[in-house]
Structure formats: C-alpha cells, structure tokens
Design an enzyme around this catalytic site. Structure first.
Site, PDB file in Angstrom:
ATOM      1  CB  SER A 160      -0.875   0.008   1.253  1.00 56.59           C
ATOM      2  OG  SER A 160      -1.510   1.270   1.392  1.00 56.59           O
ATOM      3  CE1 TYR A 174      -3.883  -2.048   5.678  1.00 58.24           C
ATOM      4  CE2 TYR A 174      -3.349   0.200   5.008  1.00 58.24           C
ATOM      5  CZ  TYR A 174      -3.752  -1.085   4.683  1.00 58.24           C
ATOM      6  OH  TYR A 174      -4.021  -1.423   3.374  1.00 58.24           O
TER       7      TYR A 174
HETATM    8  P1  NDP Z   1     -11.298  -6.378   0.762  1.00 62.54           P
HETATM    9  O1  NDP Z   1     -11.693  -6.223   2.177  1.00 62.54           O
HETATM   10  O2  NDP Z   1     -12.312  -6.238  -0.304  1.00 62.54           O
HETATM   11  O3  NDP Z   1     -10.540  -7.768   0.544  1.00 62.54           O
HETATM   12  C1  NDP Z   1      -9.708  -8.323   1.523  1.00 62.54           C
HETATM   13  C2  NDP Z   1      -9.573  -9.808   1.228  1.00 62.54           C
HETATM   14  O4  NDP Z   1      -8.671 -10.391   2.181  1.00 62.54           O
HETATM   15  C3  NDP Z   1     -10.890 -10.557   1.338  1.00 62.54           C
HETATM   16  O5  NDP Z   1     -11.032 -11.397   0.220  1.00 62.54           O
HETATM   17  C4  NDP Z   1     -10.738 -11.385   2.600  1.00 62.54           C
HETATM   18  O6  NDP Z   1     -11.424 -12.623   2.432  1.00 62.54           O
HETATM   19  C5  NDP Z   1      -9.227 -11.614   2.611  1.00 62.54           C
HETATM   20  N1  NDP Z   1      -8.720 -11.976   3.923  1.00 62.54           N
HETATM   21  C6  NDP Z   1      -8.738 -11.260   5.058  1.00 62.54           C
HETATM   22  N2  NDP Z   1      -8.205 -11.945   6.070  1.00 62.54           N
HETATM   23  C7  NDP Z   1      -7.847 -13.165   5.555  1.00 62.54           C
HETATM   24  C8  NDP Z   1      -7.253 -14.327   6.102  1.00 62.54           C
HETATM   25  N3  NDP Z   1      -6.927 -14.403   7.399  1.00 62.54           N
HETATM   26  N4  NDP Z   1      -7.034 -15.386   5.291  1.00 62.54           N
HETATM   27  C9  NDP Z   1      -7.379 -15.331   3.982  1.00 62.54           C
HETATM   28  N5  NDP Z   1      -7.935 -14.248   3.410  1.00 62.54           N
HETATM   29  C10 NDP Z   1      -8.174 -13.188   4.187  1.00 62.54           C
HETATM   30  O7  NDP Z   1     -10.139  -5.298   0.546  1.00 62.54           O
HETATM   31  P2  NDP Z   1      -9.177  -4.954  -0.681  1.00 62.54           P
HETATM   32  O8  NDP Z   1      -9.527  -5.654  -1.900  1.00 62.54           O
HETATM   33  O9  NDP Z   1      -9.081  -3.472  -0.701  1.00 62.54           O
HETATM   34  O10 NDP Z   1      -7.804  -5.487  -0.079  1.00 62.54           O
HETATM   35  C11 NDP Z   1      -6.888  -6.280  -0.790  1.00 62.54           C
HETATM   36  C12 NDP Z   1      -5.472  -5.828  -0.430  1.00 62.54           C
HETATM   37  O11 NDP Z   1      -5.244  -4.534  -0.946  1.00 62.54           O
HETATM   38  C13 NDP Z   1      -5.201  -5.763   1.064  1.00 62.54           C
HETATM   39  O12 NDP Z   1      -3.930  -6.304   1.338  1.00 62.54           O
HETATM   40  C14 NDP Z   1      -5.192  -4.250   1.335  1.00 62.54           C
HETATM   41  O13 NDP Z   1      -4.408  -3.918   2.450  1.00 62.54           O
HETATM   42  C15 NDP Z   1      -4.609  -3.741   0.036  1.00 62.54           C
HETATM   43  N6  NDP Z   1      -4.866  -2.333  -0.248  1.00 62.54           N
HETATM   44  C16 NDP Z   1      -6.153  -1.870  -0.403  1.00 62.54           C
HETATM   45  C17 NDP Z   1      -6.365  -0.525  -0.659  1.00 62.54           C
HETATM   46  C18 NDP Z   1      -7.737   0.061  -0.802  1.00 62.54           C
HETATM   47  O14 NDP Z   1      -7.858   1.310  -0.872  1.00 62.54           O
HETATM   48  N7  NDP Z   1      -8.783  -0.739  -0.886  1.00 62.54           N
HETATM   49  C19 NDP Z   1      -5.241   0.416  -0.798  1.00 62.54           C
HETATM   50  C20 NDP Z   1      -3.947  -0.185  -0.635  1.00 62.54           C
HETATM   51  C21 NDP Z   1      -3.781  -1.503  -0.383  1.00 62.54           C
HETATM   52  P3  NDP Z   1     -12.187 -13.436   3.590  1.00 62.54           P
HETATM   53  O15 NDP Z   1     -12.779 -12.430   4.522  1.00 62.54           O
HETATM   54  O16 NDP Z   1     -13.193 -14.234   2.833  1.00 62.54           O
HETATM   55  O17 NDP Z   1     -11.124 -14.279   4.197  1.00 62.54           O
END
Ligand code: NDP
Length: 265
Positions: A160, A174
């Site tokens: 990020s 974070y």
């Molecule tokens: P979402 O919340 O839409 O997606 C997060 C995903 O992570 C979900 O599919 C969730 O699935 C999965 N997840 C969480 N915990 C676990 C776990 N313990 N094991 C397996 N899967 C897990 O958010 P984003 O798409 O935005 O996030 C994706 C990445 O992008 C993250 O790393 C985030 O930090 C990064 N990011 C996002 C930004 C934004 O503005 N959105 C900006 C910069 C970086 P489930 O709950 O089904 O396990």
C-alpha cells in the site's frame, strides 16, 4: 477447505497471454483479489481463489467456469500454517504446480495509538505480515519447482502507499504492516530473483473495496468516507489490470515496485 470438481472446463475466450499458467490469489473473495482472479482467468490462466469465505469464492469459481475459464476455489486462512499446507497439496493435485502467487489478503483497522486496540493490531500484523510470509513460504517449493522446470514464475505482493508515504494519522499499525510487506518484497526479490522468481511489490492508493468497512470505529468510517469524497478512487479492475500487465511481461523484465493511486492522492 473445500474444492470443486470439474476444474478444467476452459473453453472461453481470453486473450491467452497467461495460457498455461497456474495463479493463486489470496483474498479473492472480494475487492482487488476477486477482480484479479477474473482478469487473470480471462487472460487464460488457471486461477485458484483463496479466502476464508468459502461460499463466496466457490460461487465466483463456478461463475468463471461457467464462462469457460479455468478456476478452483480453496478455502484457507493465511494465518493458519496447517491450512496453507493443505491448500498447497490440494492446489498442486487439482490445478498443477502454481507459477504465480498474488499475496493480496489483508485487513485494516484504523485507530489512534492511545486506544490500545491490541487485538486489532495483532490481527493486522498476523494477516498482513505473517500471513503473507507464511503463504509465500508454503508455496515456495512448488513455485521453485516451476521455475526449475523453465516456467515463468511471479510473486506479486499487494502492499500500500500507506507503507511508504505519509498516510493519515490513526493508521500507525496498518502503515507498519504495509511497510513490512514492501520490505519483505525487496528482500524476496534478492533471494528469489536469482532462482527465477520475479517479485513485484504493488502499492495501491485508494481503491473502491470493502476494506474500510471492517472497522467498527464511527470516526474512522467517517474519515474513510471523506477520502472517497476527496479522491476518485480506483476500481478493483484497474488494479487487476496492472497486475495482469506485470505478470505478462517477458521473464527478464522486472517492475520491483509500483505505486498505483488516484491522480489526486
Ligand atoms: P477487501 O476487504 O475487499 O478484501 C480483503 C480480502 O482479504 C478478502 O477477500 C478477505 O477474504 C481476505 N482476507 C482477510 N483476512 C484473511 C485471512 N486471514 N485469510 C485469507 N484471506 C483473508 O479489501 P481490498 O480488496 O481493498 O484489499 C486487498 C489488499 O489490498 C489488502 O492487502 C489491502 O491492504 C490492500 N490495499 C487496499 C487498498 C484500498 O484502498 N482498498 C489500498 C492499498 C492496499 P475473507 O474475509 O473471505 O477471508
């Protein structure tokens, strides 16, 4: 952990740039991960969707197969070493040895330090840092085997801009977790590059996903809403597009670190 039968039903039309590749995407039940799975599948890869919400990824995998793509859902928690080991076995057996890993699973819980939300701090460090390390470690053997077999191999870490730039207050933990992801990516590039694995660290800015909805803090929800008012957030597809671009370059072309953010951010 659950998987579906009938994985190999590919008949549909992607551009085929990633034909023959086996891509594992963590955090594929929503946001950037779900979009990336769809995009890589459309490019011809066999995609493996990994997340905890099995029913969500199963539905996505079913829809992809229905559209003629090759897709498998494997329910796993990236913080569980046993679960990851089982996932590696199932994936290798049903989809073949992976040659592309997108470490995308992540969580974000904002809050000022004085609130001492230790459980949320631990959760962020567990999922974002240790989860990414454990996942990479668990998949290393098949990834290295793919590289030794002469296949193109990629590890893409979703970090990020929070890890490297001034990001809002209340994000200390974070930010630290994402700084760690970028640091890990740099080290892995040195460690795995010479063994034929290309490592890319992607640092997104604001993306329109459910990430900000995980917090229960009203103030944080409001400040996140404010960010979305100030900037035109990227769509998950736009991140998926960048990931598809990176992994479809010739094997010697590396883009170690990419910042992809709204123009105004
Ligand atoms: P979402 O919340 O839409 O997606 C997060 C995903 O992570 C979900 O599919 C969730 O699935 C999965 N997840 C969480 N915990 C676990 C776990 N313990 N094991 C397996 N899967 C897990 O958010 P984003 O798409 O935005 O996030 C994706 C990445 O992008 C993250 O790393 C985030 O930090 C990064 N990011 C996002 C930004 C934004 O503005 N959105 C900006 C910069 C970086 P489930 O709950 O089904 O396990």
């Amino acid at each position: 952990m659950q998987t579906q039968p009938g994985l190999r039903s590919r008949t549909g039309a992607g551009t085929g740039d990633l034909g023959g590749r086996v891509a594992v995407i963590t955090g594929a039940s929503g946001g950037i991960g779900a979009a990336t799975a769809c995009r890589l599948a459309a490019e011809g890869a066999t995609v493996v969707l990994v997340a905890r919400r099995g029913e969500v990824i199963e539905e996505s995998a079913r829809a992809l197969r229905g559209a003629g793509r090759s897709a498998l859902a494997v329910t796993a928690d990236v913080t569980s070493a046993d679960g990851l080991a089982r996932a590696v076995d199932v994936i290798t057996e049903q989809a073949g040895a992976p040659d592309l890993l997108v470490n995308n699973a992540g969580v974000m819980y904002p809050g000022p330090l004085h609130e001492m939300r230790l459980d949320e701090w631990r959760r962020m460090l567990d999922v974002n840092v240790l989860g990414l390390l454990q996942t990479t470690g668990a998949f290393l053997r098949p990834l290295l085997a793919s590289a030794r077999a002469g296949r193109q191999v990629d590890v893409v870490n979703v970090s990020s801009i929070a890890g490297t730039r001034d990001f809002s207050p209340e994000y200390a933990v974070y930010n630290a977790s994402k700084a760690a992801v970028s640091a890990v990516s740099r080290s892995l590039r040195g460690e795995l590059g010479p063994q034929g694995i290309r490592v890319t660290d992607i640092q997104p800015g604001l993306v329109s996903t459910g990430l900000g909805e995980q917090t229960t803090r009203t103030e944080s929800r409001e400040s996140i809403a404010g960010l979305f008012e100030r900037h035109q957030a990227l769509e998950p597809d736009e991140l998926a597009d960048v990931i598809a671009y990176v992994v479809s370059r010739p094997p010697h072309v590396g883009m170690p670190q990419l910042v992809v953010a709204p123009v105004t951010q």
